[in-house]
Design a protein around this motif. Structure first.
Motif, short mmCIF file in Angstrom:
data_model
loop_
_atom_site.label_atom_id
_atom_site.label_comp_id
_atom_site.label_asym_id
_atom_site.label_seq_id
_atom_site.Cartn_x
_atom_site.Cartn_y
_atom_site.Cartn_z
N LYS A 1 3.52 4.69 7.98
CA LYS A 1 3.26 2.86 6.86
C LYS A 1 4.43 1.91 7.09
O LYS A 1 4.14 0.99 7.50
CB LYS A 1 2.78 3.16 5.46
CG LYS A 1 1.05 3.82 5.49
CD LYS A 1 0.54 3.41 3.98
CE LYS A 1 -0.86 4.37 3.54
NZ LYS A 1 -0.88 4.53 2.82
N VAL A 2 5.45 3.16 6.72
CA VAL A 2 6.66 2.60 6.53
C VAL A 2 6.76 2.12 8.52
O VAL A 2 7.90 0.96 8.30
CB VAL A 2 7.81 3.21 6.31
CG1 VAL A 2 9.19 2.47 6.79
CG2 VAL A 2 7.36 3.39 4.99
N ALA B 1 14.12 2.12 -3.96
CA ALA B 1 13.06 2.11 -2.76
C ALA B 1 12.79 1.33 -2.37
O ALA B 1 12.11 1.59 -1.56
CB ALA B 1 12.08 3.29 -4.27
N ARG B 2 12.33 -0.18 -2.71
CA ARG B 2 11.93 -1.39 -2.20
C ARG B 2 13.10 -0.99 -0.34
O ARG B 2 13.48 -1.84 0.18
CB ARG B 2 11.94 -2.40 -3.00
CG ARG B 2 10.68 -2.40 -3.39
CD ARG B 2 10.24 -3.33 -3.81
NE ARG B 2 8.86 -3.83 -4.44
CZ ARG B 2 8.41 -2.48 -5.42
NH1 ARG B 2 9.18 -2.49 -6.63
NH2 ARG B 2 7.06 -3.43 -5.40
N GLU C 1 0.63 -0.86 -0.27
CA GLU C 1 0.40 0.46 0.12
C GLU C 1 0.93 1.38 -0.49
O GLU C 1 0.47 1.89 0.16
CB GLU C 1 -0.57 -0.09 0.74
CG GLU C 1 -2.08 -1.28 1.32
CD GLU C 1 -2.80 -1.38 2.57
OE1 GLU C 1 -2.21 -0.51 3.55
OE2 GLU C 1 -3.47 -1.88 2.54
N LEU C 2 1.89 1.23 -0.18
CA LEU C 2 3.28 2.24 -0.18
C LEU C 2 2.91 3.17 -1.28
O LEU C 2 2.78 1.96 -2.09
CB LEU C 2 4.17 2.03 0.45
CG LEU C 2 4.94 1.30 2.02
CD1 LEU C 2 6.18 1.21 2.28
CD2 LEU C 2 4.63 2.84 2.65
N GLY C 3 2.72 4.06 -1.07
CA GLY C 3 2.89 4.34 -2.67
C GLY C 3 3.40 5.04 -3.55
O GLY C 3 3.48 4.49 -4.85
N ASN D 1 13.77 3.52 5.53
CA ASN D 1 13.56 6.06 5.11
C ASN D 1 12.67 6.54 4.72
O ASN D 1 13.13 5.97 3.29
CB ASN D 1 15.28 5.95 4.64
CG ASN D 1 15.73 7.94 5.14
OD1 ASN D 1 14.50 8.66 4.71
ND2 ASN D 1 16.64 7.96 5.11
N ALA D 2 11.46 6.11 4.64
CA ALA D 2 10.51 6.96 3.61
C ALA D 2 9.92 8.10 3.05
O ALA D 2 10.56 8.09 1.29
CB ALA D 2 8.97 6.91 4.45
N LYS D 3 10.90 8.83 3.83
CA LYS D 3 11.27 9.96 2.97
C LYS D 3 11.88 10.29 1.90
O LYS D 3 12.15 10.38 0.67
CB LYS D 3 12.10 11.53 4.23
CG LYS D 3 12.05 12.30 3.53
CD LYS D 3 12.10 13.21 4.43
CE LYS D 3 12.81 15.09 4.62
NZ LYS D 3 12.80 15.98 6.00
#
Length: 540
Positions: A271-272, A240-241, A4-6, A249-251
């Motif tokens: 979410k992360v 990204a994965r 579900e991560l954009g 590190n989502a940012k």
């Protein structure tokens, strides 16, 4: 969660864009270099024997002793196996990008150093060559898990198989490139020095000293394509994965992929954190949970790659012996050293051009339509059929009037190796394991393949050198050794079909669906064994 991560969804549904092709070229040039360096040695081993192991006034040209040929041919494979395990593990610990450049530096430096191998005796020259080819293989080994993982994590789910296969397909151009370079170098030296054949040279002296440059130039050229792509590898952002799911590190993941995709993406730190804090998704490689979920999958990827590489590397590294056995390449005493390099390179180039390269690109074109399972099963099946078709009536093929039929059928085994398991065994391990273990598991699978290559290189060498008692005067491997080797390769390919049943189908699914990282979707925990046997099952 993860699915579900954009930022990951954006990658999964992205249309084919320039960055996909850029990634294919950057990663693929590493594989061009890999194949060039691993297989070009087979075109110069006979020349090494004539330069370093021919005695003055000898009645026939020299050849490398079996132990020396085994070392020269196989040491890079040993280094590759070690590099696959080490860099596969390091890619999950430090990130794909951080160690990606190191593998390229190793390949460039060691390609050049191999061509500069020095020594005061044949033994010392071969020892130096083997030393540098081990470290060359070590760098090559790192390219396997890192390139496959990077491409799988950049690709969209619709065409992911084609993109990963396209990276691997550059191996075919590397094999072809090695043959072309050898043809060019041999032609230049032959035109300049116009050396007589061994029979024409009444003194039966050593080959011309200038011929020592030939094998060195061929080996060193492998550094060029790798060096040209180093800058672009260093500019690639981390996947990204890895950044989101492993480094947490989502940012940074969002910022990197916003630049790559050229769209605005929302940072989803909660979410992360929710995903990375879930103990269900934190099992390790040596845990019971991993064995439960992915144990059969890892067995399937390792066993099929192991069996495939026994056959594939045997065929590639010892084409010259097989072509000599059927008379397509004349006996050494009828040619000077450069003519021999030229004829071996010509034979291998024709095989690469007519069957090896097309096989790779058939896989690229059809893998996301046919699926990985179907292509791998089909490839092993036809390799089995053609190996037995060559081996059983082997005496028929040895007749000079039938040698072109032998070459045509032999070429088809290469075509179905590459339009088959040689490509799919590379693709699947990059898709079916969790992000934090993906590079490690691909490295383990690839290392199993190189273990098979080592078995093929050393085993086929000694088998092919057994002589047919009725043909001992011809001076090259014939009869019993080649025939039995082909039969064994047929049996090995059949075993590959059986172990393919353990490999799951990954066509059209996101990586998180396949690994069970996506909560409530594609959870392989319930029925891992059943899902692995049926290619169209809902589970992975």
């Amino acid at each position: 969660m993860a699915g579900e991560l954009g930022v990951l969804n954006a990658l999964d549904v992205a249309k084919t864009q320039l960055y996909h092709f850029t990634t294919i070229i950057i990663a693929g040039m590493g594989f061009f270099t890999d194949a060039y360096d691993l297989f070009c040695i087979s075109m110069v081993t006979k020349l090494l024997g004539r330069i370093y192991y021919t005695e003055p006034n000898a009645p026939k040209p020299g050849t490398l002793p079996p132990s020396v040929q085994s070392a020269v041919t196989g040491v890079a494979l040993v280094g590759t196996l070690a590099g696959q395990l080490f860099f596969g593990w390091l890619g999950d610990k430090m990130g794909r990008k951080k160690v990606y450049g190191l593998t390229l530096i190793l390949m460039v430096v060691c390609s050049v150093a191999s061509g500069l191998s020095f020594g005061s005796s044949p033994k010392s020259v071969m020892a130096t060559l083997c030393f540098f080819r081990f470290w060359l293989g070590f760098g090559i080994g790192g390219d396997y898990p890192l390139s496959a993982t990077i491409m799988s994590e950049y690709a969209n789910k619709k065409t992911r198989g084609a993109f990963i296969a396209a990276v691997f397909a550059m191996q075919g151009f590397g094999i072809l490139g090695g043959g072309i370079v050898a043809l060019i170098v041999a032609s230049i030296f032959d035109h300049k020095y116009n050396a007589p054949t061994y029979e024409e040279n009444a003194a039966a002296s050593l080959v011309l000293p200038q011929f020592d440059y030939v094998w060195r130039l061929i080996l060193m050229f492998g550094a060029l394509p790798a060096a040209l792509t180093y800058y672009w590898r260093m500019k690639m952002p981390e996947t990204a994965r890895y950044t989101a799911l492993v480094a947490k590190n989502a940012k940074q993941a969002t910022a990197d992929m916003s630049k790559v995709l050229q769209v605005e993406l929302e940072v989803e730190e909660e979410k992360v954190e929710k995903y990375t804090g879930n103990e269900r998704n934190q099992y390790g490689l040596f845990s019971k949970e991993f064995v439960k979920r992915h144990g059969l999958h890892l067995l399937g990827t390792c066993s099929t790659w192991f069996l495939l590489d026994i056959a594939f590397y045997s065929q590639n590294l010892f084409q010259k012996d097989i072509f000599s056995a059927i008379g397509w390449i004349p006996p050494a005493k009828e040619m000077n050293a450069i003519h021999e390099v030229y004829k071996i390179a010509r034979a291998q180039t024709l095989i690469a051009l007519c069957s090896t390269v097309p096989g790779y690109w058939f896989t690229v074109a059809l893998i996301d339509y046919m699926g990985r399972f179907a292509i791998q099963m089909m490839g092993f099946f036809f390799m089995t059929v053609f190996m037995f078709a060559l081996a059983i009536p082997y005496d028929h093929w040895r007749d000079k009037d039938n040698k072109f039929g032998f070459v045509a059928m032999y070429s088809l085994t290469f075509f179905f190796a590459n339009f088959g398991p040689n490509a799919t065994t590379f693709v699947v391990p990059a898709e079916i394991f969790p992000a934090r273990l993906r590079s490690t598991c691909h490295g383990i699978s690839a290392a199993a393949g190189k273990a098979g290559a080592i078995v093929g290189a050393f085993g086929f060498l000694y088998a092919a050198q057994s002589k047919d008692p009725t043909q001992t005067d011809k001076g090259y491997p014939t009869g019993i050794g080649i025939k039995n080797s082909l039969i064994m390769l047929g049996v090995i390919n059949f075993a590959g079909m059986l172990f393919t049943l353990l490999v799951p189908e990954s066509k059209g699914k996101s990586l998180e669906e396949l690994t069970g990282e996506n909560e409530g979707e594609g959870d392989i925990e319930a029925t891992p064994q059943e899902g692995s046997r049926f290619p169209n099952a809902a589970t992975a």
